[in-house]
Design a protein around this motif. Sequence first.
Motif, PDB file in Angstrom:
ATOM      1  N   ILE A   1       0.816  -1.207   0.000  1.00  0.00           N
ATOM      2  CA  ILE A   1       0.000   0.000   0.000  1.00  0.00           C
ATOM      3  C   ILE A   1       0.857   1.268   0.000  1.00  0.00           C
ATOM      4  CG2 ILE A   1      -1.979  -1.153   1.075  1.00  0.00           C
ATOM      5  CD1 ILE A   1      -1.266   0.070   3.708  1.00  0.00           C
ATOM      6  N   SER A   2       0.235   2.360  -0.398  1.00  0.00           N
ATOM      7  CA  SER A   2       0.920   3.648  -0.513  1.00  0.00           C
ATOM      8  C   SER A   2       0.566   4.541   0.666  1.00  0.00           C
ATOM      9  CB  SER A   2       0.512   4.336  -1.815  1.00  0.00           C
ATOM     10  OG  SER A   2       0.966   3.602  -2.939  1.00  0.00           O
ATOM     11  N   SER A   3       1.492   5.435   1.006  1.00  0.00           N
ATOM     12  CA  SER A   3       1.248   6.350   2.122  1.00  0.00           C
ATOM     13  C   SER A   3       1.239   7.824   1.700  1.00  0.00           C
ATOM     14  CB  SER A   3       2.305   6.144   3.208  1.00  0.00           C
ATOM     15  OG  SER A   3       3.610   6.303   2.666  1.00  0.00           O
ATOM     16  N   GLN A   4       1.761   8.096   0.514  1.00  0.00           N
ATOM     17  CA  GLN A   4       1.777   9.468   0.007  1.00  0.00           C
ATOM     18  C   GLN A   4       1.526   9.442  -1.505  1.00  0.00           C
ATOM     19  OE1 GLN A   4       5.893  10.544   1.141  1.00  0.00           O
ATOM     20  NE2 GLN A   4       5.028  11.907   2.691  1.00  0.00           N
ATOM     21  N   VAL A   5       1.069  10.574  -2.025  1.00  0.00           N
ATOM     22  CA  VAL A   5       1.040  10.724  -3.476  1.00  0.00           C
ATOM     23  C   VAL A   5       2.369  11.357  -3.837  1.00  0.00           C
ATOM     24  CG1 VAL A   5      -0.193  11.675  -5.466  1.00  0.00           C
ATOM     25  CG2 VAL A   5      -1.425  11.279  -3.325  1.00  0.00           C
ATOM     26  N   GLY A   6       3.219  10.595  -4.506  1.00  0.00           N
ATOM     27  CA  GLY A   6       4.570  11.071  -4.780  1.00  0.00           C
ATOM     28  C   GLY A   6       5.439  10.890  -3.543  1.00  0.00           C
ATOM     29  N   CYS A   7       6.570  11.561  -3.520  1.00  0.00           N
ATOM     30  CA  CYS A   7       7.497  11.424  -2.391  1.00  0.00           C
ATOM     31  C   CYS A   7       8.390  12.654  -2.358  1.00  0.00           C
ATOM     32  CB  CYS A   7       8.343  10.164  -2.573  1.00  0.00           C
ATOM     33  SG  CYS A   7       9.349   9.751  -1.126  1.00  0.00           S
ATOM     34  N   THR A   8       8.713  13.136  -1.152  1.00  0.00           N
ATOM     35  CA  THR A   8       9.620  14.294  -1.078  1.00  0.00           C
ATOM     36  C   THR A   8      11.055  13.869  -1.304  1.00  0.00           C
ATOM     37  OG1 THR A   8       9.759  13.950   1.305  1.00  0.00           O
ATOM     38  CG2 THR A   8       8.337  15.724   0.555  1.00  0.00           C
ATOM     39  N   LEU A   9      11.335  12.586  -1.130  1.00  0.00           N
ATOM     40  CA  LEU A   9      12.713  12.131  -1.249  1.00  0.00           C
ATOM     41  C   LEU A   9      13.005  11.811  -2.714  1.00  0.00           C
ATOM     42  CD1 LEU A   9      12.642  10.079   2.022  1.00  0.00           C
ATOM     43  CD2 LEU A   9      13.637  12.333   1.644  1.00  0.00           C
ATOM     44  N   THR A  10      14.268  11.655  -2.988  1.00  0.00           N
ATOM     45  CA  THR A  10      14.655  11.544  -4.395  1.00  0.00           C
ATOM     46  C   THR A  10      15.654  10.414  -4.583  1.00  0.00           C
ATOM     47  OG1 THR A  10      16.333  13.181  -3.905  1.00  0.00           O
ATOM     48  CG2 THR A  10      14.336  13.990  -4.979  1.00  0.00           C
ATOM     49  N   CYS A  11      15.331   9.244  -4.045  1.00  0.00           N
ATOM     50  CA  CYS A  11      16.240   8.118  -4.226  1.00  0.00           C
ATOM     51  C   CYS A  11      16.424   7.919  -5.729  1.00  0.00           C
ATOM     52  CB  CYS A  11      15.686   6.878  -3.553  1.00  0.00           C
ATOM     53  SG  CYS A  11      15.368   7.170  -1.801  1.00  0.00           S
ATOM     54  N   SER A  12      17.676   7.839  -6.151  1.00  0.00           N
ATOM     55  CA  SER A  12      17.952   7.989  -7.583  1.00  0.00           C
ATOM     56  C   SER A  12      17.544   6.769  -8.407  1.00  0.00           C
ATOM     57  CB  SER A  12      19.428   8.306  -7.790  1.00  0.00           C
ATOM     58  OG  SER A  12      20.215   7.373  -7.085  1.00  0.00           O
ATOM     59  N   PHE A  13      17.236   5.653  -7.743  1.00  0.00           N
ATOM     60  CA  PHE A  13      16.860   4.446  -8.481  1.00  0.00           C
ATOM     61  C   PHE A  13      15.352   4.219  -8.458  1.00  0.00           C
ATOM     62  CE2 PHE A  13      17.673   3.752  -4.086  1.00  0.00           C
ATOM     63  CZ  PHE A  13      16.574   3.030  -3.684  1.00  0.00           C
ATOM     64  N   CYS A  14      14.598   5.145  -7.843  1.00  0.00           N
ATOM     65  CA  CYS A  14      13.166   4.894  -7.589  1.00  0.00           C
ATOM     66  C   CYS A  14      12.287   5.769  -8.478  1.00  0.00           C
ATOM     67  CB  CYS A  14      12.856   5.161  -6.120  1.00  0.00           C
ATOM     68  SG  CYS A  14      11.112   5.063  -5.714  1.00  0.00           S
ATOM     69  N   HIS A  15      11.324   5.137  -9.107  1.00  0.00           N
ATOM     70  CA  HIS A  15      10.428   5.847 -10.015  1.00  0.00           C
ATOM     71  C   HIS A  15       9.565   6.862  -9.269  1.00  0.00           C
ATOM     72  CE1 HIS A  15       7.635   5.414 -13.758  1.00  0.00           C
ATOM     73  NE2 HIS A  15       8.501   6.384 -13.901  1.00  0.00           N
ATOM     74  N   THR A  16       9.053   6.435  -8.098  1.00  0.00           N
ATOM     75  CA  THR A  16       8.211   7.350  -7.311  1.00  0.00           C
ATOM     76  C   THR A  16       8.986   8.620  -6.961  1.00  0.00           C
ATOM     77  OG1 THR A  16       7.134   5.421  -6.335  1.00  0.00           O
ATOM     78  CG2 THR A  16       6.714   7.526  -5.285  1.00  0.00           C
ATOM     79  N   GLY A  17      10.303   8.447  -6.753  1.00  0.00           N
ATOM     80  CA  GLY A  17      11.140   9.584  -6.375  1.00  0.00           C
ATOM     81  C   GLY A  17      11.236  10.668  -7.438  1.00  0.00           C
ATOM     82  N   THR A  18      10.824  10.353  -8.660  1.00  0.00           N
ATOM     83  CA  THR A  18      10.847  11.385  -9.701  1.00  0.00           C
ATOM     84  C   THR A  18       9.570  12.211  -9.683  1.00  0.00           C
ATOM     85  OG1 THR A  18       9.841   9.996 -11.407  1.00  0.00           O
ATOM     86  CG2 THR A  18      12.249   9.927 -11.235  1.00  0.00           C
ATOM     87  N   GLN A  19       8.630  11.776  -8.866  1.00  0.00           N
ATOM     88  CA  GLN A  19       7.348  12.476  -8.806  1.00  0.00           C
ATOM     89  C   GLN A  19       7.312  13.346  -7.559  1.00  0.00           C
ATOM     90  OE1 GLN A  19       4.040   9.755  -8.647  1.00  0.00           O
ATOM     91  NE2 GLN A  19       2.566  11.388  -8.295  1.00  0.00           N
ATOM     92  N   LYS A  20       6.902  14.581  -7.712  1.00  0.00           N
ATOM     93  CA  LYS A  20       6.834  15.486  -6.562  1.00  0.00           C
ATOM     94  C   LYS A  20       5.838  14.973  -5.535  1.00  0.00           C
ATOM     95  CE  LYS A  20       7.928  19.955  -8.538  1.00  0.00           C
ATOM     96  NZ  LYS A  20       7.384  21.138  -9.180  1.00  0.00           N
ATOM     97  N   LEU A  21       6.052  15.383  -4.287  1.00  0.00           N
ATOM     98  CA  LEU A  21       5.027  15.050  -3.297  1.00  0.00           C
ATOM     99  C   LEU A  21       3.806  15.901  -3.590  1.00  0.00           C
ATOM    100  CD1 LEU A  21       4.149  13.585  -0.657  1.00  0.00           C
ATOM    101  CD2 LEU A  21       4.731  15.708   0.502  1.00  0.00           C
ATOM    102  N   VAL A  22       2.679  15.238  -3.759  1.00  0.00           N
ATOM    103  CA  VAL A  22       1.444  15.981  -3.967  1.00  0.00           C
ATOM    104  C   VAL A  22       0.755  16.193  -2.625  1.00  0.00           C
ATOM    105  CG1 VAL A  22      -0.783  16.006  -5.149  1.00  0.00           C
ATOM    106  CG2 VAL A  22       1.230  15.085  -6.301  1.00  0.00           C
ATOM    107  N   ARG A  23       0.569  15.099  -1.905  1.00  0.00           N
ATOM    108  CA  ARG A  23       0.095  15.239  -0.531  1.00  0.00           C
ATOM    109  C   ARG A  23       0.192  13.922   0.220  1.00  0.00           C
ATOM    110  NH1 ARG A  23      -4.982  13.120   0.627  1.00  0.00           N
ATOM    111  NH2 ARG A  23      -6.594  13.188  -0.978  1.00  0.00           N
ATOM    112  N   ASN A  24       0.079  14.033   1.547  1.00  0.00           N
ATOM    113  CA  ASN A  24       0.006  12.849   2.388  1.00  0.00           C
ATOM    114  C   ASN A  24      -1.376  12.223   2.257  1.00  0.00           C
ATOM    115  OD1 ASN A  24       2.540  12.918   3.539  1.00  0.00           O
ATOM    116  ND2 ASN A  24       1.885  14.210   5.256  1.00  0.00           N
ATOM    117  N   LEU A  25      -1.451  10.920   2.362  1.00  0.00           N
ATOM    118  CA  LEU A  25      -2.759  10.276   2.422  1.00  0.00           C
ATOM    119  C   LEU A  25      -3.298  10.382   3.846  1.00  0.00           C
ATOM    120  CD1 LEU A  25      -2.460   7.012   0.305  1.00  0.00           C
ATOM    121  CD2 LEU A  25      -2.804   9.348  -0.415  1.00  0.00           C
ATOM    122  N   THR A  26      -4.608  10.441   3.963  1.00  0.00           N
ATOM    123  CA  THR A  26      -5.238  10.431   5.283  1.00  0.00           C
ATOM    124  C   THR A  26      -5.250   8.990   5.806  1.00  0.00           C
ATOM    125  OG1 THR A  26      -7.421   9.982   4.370  1.00  0.00           O
ATOM    126  CG2 THR A  26      -6.794  12.301   4.570  1.00  0.00           C
TER     127      THR A  26
END
Length: 395
Positions: free
Chosen positions: A130-155
């Motif tokens: 499961i996911s906990s955020q839309v996007g991610c603030t971190l930028t791990c260089s091997f991770c696809h999600t890391g290329t996407q900006k953090l949009v928001r935290n999930l409730t």
Amino acid sequence: MTTRAPVTQDVMTIPRKLPESDKMNLVGLTRDQMRDALIEAGTPEKQAKMRTGQIWQWIYQWGVRDFAEMTNLAKAYRAMLDEKFTIEIPEVVSKQVSTDGTRKYLVRIAGGHEVEVVYIPEDDRGTLCISSQVGCTLTCSFCHTGTQKLVRNLTAGEIVGQIMMARDDLDEWPERGTRKDETRLLSNIVLMGMGEPLYNFENVRDAMKIAMDPEGISLSRRRITLSTSGVVPEIARTAEEIGCLLAISFHATTDEVRDVLVPINKRWNIETLLEALASYPKVSNSERITFEYVMLDGVNDTDADAHRLIEHIKRHKIPAKINLIPFNEWPGSPYKRSSNNRIRAFANIIYQAGYASPIRKTRGDDIMAACGQLKSATERARKSRKQIEAEAGLK
Ligand code: SAH
Ligand code: SF4
């Protein structure tokens, strides 16, 4: 026997509903919050705890979404609930089934954002990622999600709602008044989807508490694994307030390399991280910590790396298992997967040192559902190369 998902790839799209009303959603409230909300809505204080227990069981044990079905509540009370509250979970926008049975769901949350949820069936268990955020603030260089900006935290509701959505799809709510617990299709949860769970601590904690509650979904805390890139201050809190199993995205054995692969390392380096990990098992009363290690060709996969990894773990006496993850490529990814021989040799060094070193089977990569491939297709907000480099401190 577990039921197997069809071995075909199919994509289905479910029509979207119109935006909901401004009623309060009960999904995701803790027991105390639900109780307060019921009192606020006019429930006598003396009854509030009992009503919470009843409603809780309908929602989380039997998967009911309609107040009218809550037959142990008076009709007038049900009508009041219906007027003031809703029971809502994220909406499935599309579902893809991999040739290996892995299911990837795209779900829509309030605001029209979308996150991915992956179900992985195995012989003796079924794991929901499961996911906990839309996007991610971190930028791990091997991770696809890391290329996407953090949009928001999930409730909390959106997090536990992913589990409820999957139980709907697997048709796994027990008959009313019964508990069907023997072999569950959805038996394990991993917080390894999009986002950094420890940067959304309270919501993740509340959602996992709901998932663990014995009068509801009742998943054991030993069947829930939270994966973090290493948010050190929140690791002790995770042990104390959630108590689930912990996985750590370790991925490198020197600060120099980890600074690039997992940039949060510049804030909390390997030594600081290992110290935090060493106290986790005792505080959370859990067994081993899983060290996740993505195998990147020529970057972190030498024999010397394997020996250093063991040395780190031994020096801090951390009960550990090392999960080797063959790198999953994504469009534009800057790395290559280590060869099978290299991965096996690396695993063997770890095994010889006395640690379990399973190589993670790549599941669902034909539908881009494998580790690190998640990124909702509709959320195209991309960090610029400059921004990634700045955050990673590369320039
Ligand atoms: N943010 C958390 C959880 C989500 S990532 C974390 O970083 O731990 C879940 C796991 O997938 C992590 O171990 C992550 O490092 C790994 N991962 C990310 N991208 C990957 C890729 N392209 N191939 C293989 N594993 C990847
Ligand atoms: Fe975020 Fe985890 Fe991906 Fe790093 S590996 S960018 S922390 S989701």
